[in-house]
Design a protein around this motif. Structure first.
Motif, short mmCIF file in Angstrom:
data_model
loop_
_atom_site.label_atom_id
_atom_site.label_comp_id
_atom_site.label_asym_id
_atom_site.label_seq_id
_atom_site.Cartn_x
_atom_site.Cartn_y
_atom_site.Cartn_z
N ARG A 63 38.40 41.05 96.44
CA ARG A 63 37.49 42.00 97.07
C ARG A 63 37.96 43.42 96.75
N TYR A 64 37.03 44.24 96.25
CA TYR A 64 37.34 45.62 95.94
C TYR A 64 36.49 46.53 96.83
N TYR A 65 37.15 47.36 97.60
CA TYR A 65 36.46 48.24 98.53
C TYR A 65 36.16 49.57 97.86
N GLY A 66 34.90 50.00 97.92
CA GLY A 66 34.54 51.30 97.40
C GLY A 66 34.89 52.39 98.39
N SER A 67 34.53 53.62 98.06
CA SER A 67 34.89 54.76 98.90
C SER A 67 33.65 55.55 99.25
N GLU A 68 33.69 56.19 100.41
CA GLU A 68 32.62 57.07 100.83
C GLU A 68 33.03 58.48 100.49
N SER A 69 32.11 59.25 99.93
CA SER A 69 32.47 60.56 99.41
C SER A 69 31.63 61.65 100.04
N GLU B 114 46.81 59.47 87.94
CA GLU B 114 46.29 59.42 89.31
C GLU B 114 45.43 60.64 89.64
N THR B 115 44.49 60.90 88.78
CA THR B 115 43.48 61.93 88.99
C THR B 115 42.21 61.48 88.29
N TYR B 116 41.12 62.20 88.49
CA TYR B 116 39.86 61.81 87.89
C TYR B 116 39.87 62.01 86.37
N LEU B 117 39.25 61.08 85.66
CA LEU B 117 38.82 61.34 84.30
C LEU B 117 37.50 62.09 84.45
N GLY C 250 45.16 39.43 85.84
CA GLY C 250 45.23 37.99 85.96
C GLY C 250 45.18 37.49 87.38
N ASN C 251 45.25 38.40 88.35
CA ASN C 251 45.23 38.02 89.76
C ASN C 251 43.78 37.92 90.22
N ILE C 252 43.40 36.79 90.77
CA ILE C 252 42.04 36.61 91.27
C ILE C 252 42.03 36.38 92.77
N SER C 253 43.12 36.75 93.45
CA SER C 253 43.18 36.64 94.91
C SER C 253 43.81 37.92 95.45
N GLU C 254 42.97 38.95 95.65
CA GLU C 254 43.51 40.23 96.09
C GLU C 254 42.44 41.04 96.80
N LYS C 255 42.92 42.01 97.58
CA LYS C 255 42.05 43.00 98.19
C LYS C 255 42.55 44.37 97.73
N VAL C 256 41.63 45.16 97.21
CA VAL C 256 42.00 46.46 96.66
C VAL C 256 41.10 47.53 97.26
N ASP C 257 41.71 48.54 97.86
CA ASP C 257 40.98 49.67 98.39
C ASP C 257 40.98 50.78 97.33
N THR C 258 39.80 51.13 96.85
CA THR C 258 39.71 52.11 95.76
C THR C 258 39.46 53.53 96.27
N ALA C 259 39.65 53.75 97.58
CA ALA C 259 39.37 55.08 98.13
C ALA C 259 40.32 56.13 97.57
N GLY C 260 41.56 55.75 97.26
CA GLY C 260 42.52 56.69 96.71
C GLY C 260 42.72 56.43 95.22
N PHE C 261 43.79 57.00 94.69
CA PHE C 261 44.13 56.81 93.28
C PHE C 261 45.25 55.80 93.15
N SER C 262 45.26 55.12 92.03
CA SER C 262 46.26 54.10 91.75
C SER C 262 46.45 54.02 90.24
N GLN C 263 47.63 53.62 89.82
CA GLN C 263 47.90 53.46 88.40
C GLN C 263 47.17 52.26 87.82
N ASP C 264 46.58 51.44 88.67
CA ASP C 264 45.81 50.29 88.22
C ASP C 264 44.31 50.54 88.28
N ILE C 265 43.92 51.76 88.62
CA ILE C 265 42.50 52.11 88.75
C ILE C 265 42.26 53.45 88.06
N LEU C 266 41.26 53.51 87.22
CA LEU C 266 40.84 54.76 86.59
C LEU C 266 39.51 55.17 87.22
N LYS C 267 39.50 56.34 87.85
CA LYS C 267 38.29 56.84 88.49
C LYS C 267 37.67 57.93 87.61
#
Length: 369
Positions: free
Chosen positions: A39-45, A174-177, A96-113
């Motif tokens: 499950r990946y949680y989006g963010s409110e902006s 950890e910043t916007y593209l 490769g992980n298919i059992s996780e919860k990820v909150d995308t509201a902030g920045f992470s080295q595993d997420i490109l916003k």
């Protein structure tokens, strides 16, 4: 049999991999914590529910070359970097992980916003992934339906972010593209194709598949508000040959020059504009489209609707709203067969106007095409 289902609410993207039992009518409760469930949680902006009016999703390709397929979703009304409803795309690196919860509201080295450039641009109006270069990596296609260039207000644009390990480096910052100020190290890894005229709304929809049979997926992108001297919003679809030449266009392709001698040399004889028959004002041809091999010859046909009934289409320029409706009376689906897109160079200013009859066009009437 494996069930794959993607669900996006205003704030949540859920991707499910679950073994399906013998009962073909079994129900999966998304409120439960299930094994093999991500499950990946989006963010409110800025007070907006960024995922309202549409939350496009795509995935299934390895874009950074680490051996894992990646996923992306868009929140088309998000307001990143203080830009009102510029739109935001969240790219999630697979591990490769298919059992996780990820909150995308902030920045992470595993997420490109990825942030849209302009207020009310609606970046991410549609997104897609495919290998449009033939190098084995996935490429992220981003529709920017309200993009403006100079005095061409709402011309629209399609941005292609090439598959490359540099994607991971951008995420680690950890910043916007920022689509309005690309990183100096991006080289030729990002190209933006700009609509030819004000109001064309290029990028409202796109897909990719091998249309001309050269083994590389081609880009098919709609511009549903193309108008002629006598007809308004008849719409059109551009078919752009995929291949390594896309990486040599210098960052921007301006379709205003399509058919002219000054059109980019790298794309000359590699673009076709498909339009509906005459007498099709307000058809919004290309508002949705798809590509599929219908005749089993290994080459995809181009399927384009002449019907508009989408929530995201109500999001106009400068925060205005339209009714988001249009199309032929009953709705129409046109099919341009692959024979119209042969291998090799195409004519310099190839324009394919479909007809309501003939061997290369199918037209079907239903209430909800």
């Amino acid at each position: 049999m494996v069930l794959r289902r993607a669900l996006l609410t205003f704030l949540t993207l859920s991707v499910i991999w679950s073994a399906r039992g013998a009962d073909p009518y079994s129900v999966i409760d998304l409120n439960e914590d299930l094994p093999n469930f991500s499950r990946y949680y989006g963010s409110e902006s800025a007070g907006f529910r960024g995922g309202s009016k549409g939350g496009p999703v795509c995935g299934g390709f390895d874009c950074d070359g680490d051996g894992y397929n990646d996923t992306a979703f868009a929140q088309i009304q998000a307001s990143p970097m203080g830009r009102t409803k510029a739109g935001e795309i969240t790219f999630i690196f697979g591990d490769g992980n298919i059992s996780e919860k990820v909150d995308t509201a902030g920045f992470s080295q595993d997420i490109l916003k990825i942030a849209g450039d302009q207020n009310h641009e609606i970046a991410g109006a549609e997104i897609w992934m495919d290998d449009v270069n033939g190098d084995g990596l996935g490429y992220l296609l981003i529709g920017r339906q309200n993009y403006t260039k100079g005095d061409r207000i709402g011309a629209g644009a399609l941005t292609i972010i090439f598959g490359h390990p540099i994607l991971r480096a951008w995420a680690e910052a950890e910043t916007y593209l920022d689509l309005g100020a690309l990183p100096v190290d991006q080289g030729n890894e990002i190209v933006t194709i700009v609509g030819a005229a004000a109001g064309d709304r290029l990028g409202i929809w796109m897909r990719a598949a091998d249309v001309n049979g050269d083994g590389v997926s081609d880009v098919v992108v709609g511009a549903d508000q193309i108008s002629s001297a006598s007809e308004e919003h008849l719409g059109g679809v551009y078919v752009i040959q995929g291949g390594p030449h896309l990486q040599s266009v210098g960052g921007e392709v301006d379709l205003m020059n399509f058919g002219e001698a000054i059109f980019l040399l790298a794309l000359q004889s590699k673009v076709v504009l498909v339009t509906p028959p005459s007498g099709t004002s307000h058809y919004h041809f290309g508002a949705t489209l798809n590509v599929a091999d219908l005749d089993g010859n290994g080459r995809a046909e181009v399927l384009a609707s002449a019907a508009l009934n989408r929530a995201g289409a109500v999001l106009g320029l400068n925060g205005s709203f339209s009714n988001g409706l249009g199309g032929s009376v009953d709705g129409s689906l046109f099919i341009a067969w692959d024979e119209n897109f042969p291998p090799g160079p195409w004519p310099l200013a190839q324009w394919l106007q479909l007809s309501s009859h003939g061997t290369f066009v199918g037209r079907f009437h239903e209430d909800r095409w």
